[in-house]
Design a protein around this motif. Structure first.
Motif, PDB file in Angstrom:
ATOM      1  N   SER A   1       0.819  -1.211   0.000  1.00 30.67           N
ATOM      2  CA  SER A   1       0.000   0.000   0.000  1.00 30.67           C
ATOM      3  C   SER A   1       0.852   1.260   0.000  1.00 30.67           C
ATOM      4  CB  SER A   1      -0.931   0.002   1.221  1.00 30.67           C
ATOM      5  OG  SER A   1      -1.911  -1.005   1.110  1.00 30.67           O
TER       6      SER A   1
ATOM      7  N   ASP B   1       0.923   4.284  -2.938  1.00 31.08           N
ATOM      8  CA  ASP B   1       0.431   5.623  -2.619  1.00 31.08           C
ATOM      9  C   ASP B   1       1.524   6.691  -2.566  1.00 31.08           C
ATOM     10  OD1 ASP B   1      -2.136   4.600  -2.406  1.00 31.08           O
ATOM     11  OD2 ASP B   1      -1.997   4.283  -0.243  1.00 31.08           O
TER      12      ASP B   1
ATOM     13  N   THR C   1      -6.216 -10.101 -10.719  1.00 26.84           N
ATOM     14  CA  THR C   1      -6.920  -8.987 -11.341  1.00 26.84           C
ATOM     15  C   THR C   1      -7.527  -8.068 -10.287  1.00 26.84           C
ATOM     16  OG1 THR C   1      -7.359 -10.215 -13.371  1.00 26.84           O
ATOM     17  CG2 THR C   1      -8.843  -8.397 -12.865  1.00 26.84           C
ATOM     18  N   ALA C   2      -8.032  -8.627  -9.202  1.00 29.92           N
ATOM     19  CA  ALA C   2      -8.649  -7.801  -8.158  1.00 29.92           C
ATOM     20  C   ALA C   2      -7.629  -6.842  -7.561  1.00 29.92           C
ATOM     21  CB  ALA C   2      -9.250  -8.697  -7.081  1.00 29.92           C
ATOM     22  N   VAL C   3      -6.452  -7.356  -7.202  1.00 32.59           N
ATOM     23  CA  VAL C   3      -5.424  -6.499  -6.614  1.00 32.59           C
ATOM     24  C   VAL C   3      -4.886  -5.522  -7.654  1.00 32.59           C
ATOM     25  CG1 VAL C   3      -3.166  -6.451  -5.497  1.00 32.59           C
ATOM     26  CG2 VAL C   3      -4.828  -8.197  -4.861  1.00 32.59           C
TER      27      VAL C   3
ATOM     28  N   THR D   1      -6.421  -4.195 -10.173  1.00 33.74           N
ATOM     29  CA  THR D   1      -7.393  -3.129 -10.375  1.00 33.74           C
ATOM     30  C   THR D   1      -7.280  -2.082  -9.274  1.00 33.74           C
ATOM     31  OG1 THR D   1      -8.896  -4.662 -11.488  1.00 33.74           O
ATOM     32  CG2 THR D   1      -9.849  -2.628 -10.634  1.00 33.74           C
ATOM     33  N   THR D   2      -7.127  -2.551  -8.038  1.00 37.28           N
ATOM     34  CA  THR D   2      -6.967  -1.632  -6.915  1.00 37.28           C
ATOM     35  C   THR D   2      -5.700  -0.802  -7.063  1.00 37.28           C
ATOM     36  OG1 THR D   2      -8.168  -3.113  -5.426  1.00 37.28           O
ATOM     37  CG2 THR D   2      -6.724  -1.486  -4.400  1.00 37.28           C
ATOM     38  N   ILE D   3      -4.606  -1.449  -7.450  1.00 43.95           N
ATOM     39  CA  ILE D   3      -3.339  -0.737  -7.629  1.00 43.95           C
ATOM     40  C   ILE D   3      -3.471   0.331  -8.711  1.00 43.95           C
ATOM     41  CG2 ILE D   3      -1.014  -1.019  -8.577  1.00 43.95           C
ATOM     42  CD1 ILE D   3      -0.828  -3.632  -6.995  1.00 43.95           C
TER      43      ILE D   3
ATOM     44  N   THR E   1      -6.095   1.854  -9.785  1.00 44.73           N
ATOM     45  CA  THR E   1      -6.992   2.926  -9.344  1.00 44.73           C
ATOM     46  C   THR E   1      -6.275   3.873  -8.392  1.00 44.73           C
ATOM     47  OG1 THR E   1      -8.911   1.476  -9.591  1.00 44.73           O
ATOM     48  CG2 THR E   1      -9.184   3.423  -8.203  1.00 44.73           C
ATOM     49  N   ARG E   2      -5.575   3.317  -7.411  1.00 45.33           N
ATOM     50  CA  ARG E   2      -4.915   4.154  -6.420  1.00 45.33           C
ATOM     51  C   ARG E   2      -3.690   4.856  -6.991  1.00 45.33           C
ATOM     52  NH1 ARG E   2      -4.611   0.479  -1.084  1.00 45.33           N
ATOM     53  NH2 ARG E   2      -3.036   2.059  -0.571  1.00 45.33           N
TER      54      ARG E   2
END
Length: 498
Positions: A232, A236, A249-251, A253-255, A257-258
């Motif tokens: 994280s 960031d 894919t879930a992780v 996508t989060t990466i 986006t952030r």
């Protein structure tokens, strides 16, 4: 049989190797240090469930310190100011050192991941050395070009490094997937903070030691072993210029986006649900071999696994029977037995995810073949037998969602058009393949498959010179090949008035 290796290790086939483990501390600014808060994490041998060692567990402050070291090394250190030739020499020296220590790194990778030792030697360590060598050679050729423009100016382009790269890598191919980021990033002149998977950190730490020996300056490569907290911070922190991620894919996508909040460069190689099309005109013996290797290689923990087999209906039952029979004869067991082809899964949580999927398939009445009880392995290891799910509904989770284990679905098709439609009928597009004796069909179908990589009459053949990467929800950006180097550079245009 006892074998004495070139690096002085004595092993007997099937024994746990006695290895000098790399530093289990964080590598920050060229120094091995403990986590600030003193946290550690156990590293588990997947074949026995026993603790191999403990490594430092990086917290937020540790990761910020690593970013600061990488930032300092990029902004003020010597790395980006070295000539391409000097950077190339260090990478090529690292390739030579890795080949000299092939057996050590192979043993370490197999101990950490459960990967069969034969594959660690022949594929993982050899490929990693090739990556150092290949990107070292490409570093020699980094150059811009002069341009003829419509204005009376001298115009040219130059390629420059992006800056600080955060490499976040997964558990299934720790060495290869680390080097697929580290080697081109270094060749381009970047500095790196590497967060290996929390389950399999050992070869990442050993590579940091090897690169230091090869002449890499302090702070250019920093390694932070840890979990989601460490990742994280890397995503960031505005001092990080690029994220290179391989994982779900879930992780991913989060990466993505952030990372947009700080406009980082991002490449993500994500999940796959790759289809292998077997046509009736194929050499069926070879097709079955490709199908088996496609879903059991690395115990199915392969984002480009051939986890969906589509078979033309006239040969469907014959091919299904051959795959089911063949899956029961593939040597499964201790990764340090030379004959082993299928080792354990890399962790209990990965094995438990697969058993959960199989429980749901059974409850849903799916036709299940293979998956025989395991009798010749350590019961505390994380083993899973190859299993086939036949006649599965195309909309089911078993076809649509990545399982990431030695489980394959087999479905029939009637026409080439239907086969292509089924192959493209998931959210993923990382790889695909087809087995046929028709060269015209091979080109025609390969052109229609929505995937970044297509194999014809084979499966799983990779080379550092050929790029890989996803379509659709399998990600974006490319690794390997010259395309992989371009992902770590940015282009500057210069126009000089007469």
């Amino acid at each position: 049989m006892t074998t004495t290796h070139a690096d002085g290790m004595n092993t007997r086939e099937g024994d746990r190797p006695e290895l000098d483990l790399p530093s289990t501390q964080l590598i920050i600014g060229g120094r091995a240090v403990n986590a600030i808060d003193g946290r550690t994490r156990d590293v588990i041998d997947p074949s026995t469930g026993k603790v191999i060692t403990t490594v430092a567990e990086a917290g937020s402050e540790d990761v910020r310190a690593a970013i600061a070291a990488a930032r300092q090394a990029f902004d003020n250190g010597p790395w980006k100011l070295l000539t391409n030739r000097d950077r190339a020499r260090i990478l090529i020296r690292a390739a030579a050192l890795l080949r000299e220590r092939l057996e050590y790194f192979a043993q370490l990778e197999s101990l950490d991941t459960g990967k069969p030792i034969t594959f660690s030697r022949m594929i993982d360590v050899s490929t990693a050395a090739d990556m150092f060598e290949y990107y070292g050679s490409l570093a020699l050729g980094i150059e811009g070009s002069t341009r003829t423009t419509g204005v009376p100016m001298f115009a040219y382009t130059v390629h420059e490094p992006i800056g600080v790269v955060a490499a976040i890598t997964p558990f299934n191919f720790p060495l290869i997937l680390s080097l697929s980021k580290i080697a081109p990033a270094l060749a381009a002149g970047n500095t790196i903070v590497h967060k290996p998977a929390e389950d399999t950190p050992l070869t990442a730490l050993a590579i940091a030691d090897l690169l230091a020996e090869a002449g890499l300056p302090d702070g250019v490569l920093n390694v932070v072993t840890g979990g989601g907290e460490a990742g994280s911070v890397l995503v960031d922190d505005p001092r990080v210029d690029k994220i290179a991620f391989t994982g779900s894919t879930a992780v991913g996508t989060t990466i993505a986006t952030r990372a947009a909040a700080t406009l980082k460069h991002v490449t993500v190689e994500l999940g796959g649900k790759s289809a292998n099309l077997i046509f009736a005109d194929a050499n069926l013996d070879s097709a079955v071999h490709a199908a088996l290797s496609g879903f059991v290689y690395n115990t199915g923990q392969f984002c480009m696994a051939g986890s969906r087999i589509l078979v033309e209906r006239p040969v469907y039952e014959d091919v299904l029977a051959a795959i089911a029979a063949g899956s029961g004869h593939i040597p499964l067991g201790d990764p340090f037995q030379e004959s082993t082809v299928i080792g354990p899964m890399s962790g209990a949580k990965h094995r438990d995810k697969v058993t959960g999927v199989l429980d749901r398939a059974q409850a849903a009445g799916v036709r299940i073949l293979g998956g025989a009880p395991l009798t010749n392995v350590d019961t505390k290891g994380f083993y899973q037998a190859p299993t086939i799910l036949a006649d599965v509904d195309h909309t089911s989770e078993f076809v649509q969602e990545e399982i990431f284990g030695p489980v394959v679905t087999v479905q029939p098709f009637d026409t080439e058009e239907e086969a292509v439609r089924m192959a493209n009928g998931t959210p993923y597009g990382l790889a695909a393949g087809l087995q046929t004796s028709s060269i015209s069909r091979a080109h025609r179908v390969a052109g229609q498959l929505q995937a970044g990589l297509v194999w014809v009459n084979s499966w799983g053949v990779l080379d550092v010179q050929m790029p890989i990467g996803g379509y659709k929800k399998s990600g974006y950006g490319r690794e390997n090949g010259p395309e992989g180097l371009l992902e770590y550079m940015q282009t500057k245009s210069v126009l000089i008035s007469n």
